[in-house]
Design a protein around this motif. Structure first.
Motif, short mmCIF file in Angstrom:
data_model
loop_
_atom_site.label_atom_id
_atom_site.label_comp_id
_atom_site.label_asym_id
_atom_site.label_seq_id
_atom_site.Cartn_x
_atom_site.Cartn_y
_atom_site.Cartn_z
N ASP A 1 -26.61 79.00 7.41
CA ASP A 1 -26.87 78.50 6.04
C ASP A 1 -25.93 79.08 5.32
O ASP A 1 -24.77 79.93 5.09
CB ASP A 1 -28.83 79.27 5.62
N LYS A 2 -25.94 78.34 3.56
CA LYS A 2 -25.88 78.72 2.90
C LYS A 2 -25.54 79.88 2.07
O LYS A 2 -24.70 80.09 1.01
CB LYS A 2 -26.30 77.54 1.47
N LYS A 3 -25.91 80.16 2.11
CA LYS A 3 -26.39 82.19 1.49
C LYS A 3 -25.43 82.68 2.07
O LYS A 3 -24.95 83.91 1.83
CB LYS A 3 -27.49 82.44 1.86
N ARG A 4 -25.31 82.55 3.78
CA ARG A 4 -24.45 83.23 4.34
C ARG A 4 -23.13 82.44 3.93
O ARG A 4 -21.97 83.84 4.40
CB ARG A 4 -24.93 82.84 6.40
N LEU A 5 -23.01 81.50 4.17
CA LEU A 5 -21.32 81.00 3.78
C LEU A 5 -21.38 81.79 2.09
O LEU A 5 -19.33 81.79 2.11
CB LEU A 5 -21.70 79.07 3.81
#
Length: 181
Positions: A2-6
């Motif tokens: 997901d974007k947060k982890r990326l």
């Protein structure tokens, strides 16, 4: 991923995560850059400069979950720098007051779009930014406040004032059209 982890991985220096995140954000950044610069080539160059600046400053990002807003802020600054550079280097006849370049063959699909673009060019920078982010990018007041690093109330006030100025300017442009037409 997901974007947060990326974003968290990218902020720590993970090149692959950074590239994936840039792919996710590319379309939105292109729309914003085009709204400012009115030229696809210049918009793509602005995105490239934004990506370079973001990569070099990625460790300075305090909260990776806000990487998207951080990128937009950088992009707006890059676009503003380009508009200033254009203003210094080109003849004033190529510009509408306010520094926004408008070329009829690039953006005009109708007279109405040209009128809106001309009216936007008359707005002060923070007002123009709020309008572009709200109506061209469909961002919420909270997101705009985060991007512009201002309180929600300030953004609401700027939006109100911008809309009033736009209506007034559109009335002036419409009046000229009727007189000339």
């Amino acid at each position: 991923m997901d974007k947060k982890r990326l974003a968290a991985a990218a902020a720590k220096g993970d090149e692959e995560a950074f590239l994936q995140l840039m792919k996710c954000e590319r379309q939105q950044m292109l729309r914003i850059a085009f709204a400012y610069l009115r030229n696809e080539t210049d918009a793509l160059e602005a995105i490239q400069e934004t990506v370079c600046r973001a990569w070099h400053k990625r460790r300075a990002l305090r909260e990776p979950q806000y990487m998207s807003t951080w990128l937009i802020r950088i992009l707006i600054n890059v676009c503003s720098d380009e508009l200033k550079r254009r203003k210094r280097s080109k003849a004033m006849s190529e510009y509408v007051d306010g520094g926004a370049y408008i070329a009829a063959d690039e953006t005009a699909h109708s007279d109405e779009r040209l009128d809106v673009a001309k009216a936007l060019a008359f707005l002060e920078k923070p007002y123009r930014d709020v309008i572009l982010l709200k109506y061209y990018e469909d961002m919420t007041i909270t997101d705009i406040a985060r991007v512009m690093e201002r309180p929600d109330g300030t953004v609401r006030t700027w939006l109100n004032k911008a809309l009033m100025q736009l209506r007034k300017q559109m009335g002036k442009l419409g009046g000229r059209e009727r007189q000339n037409g």
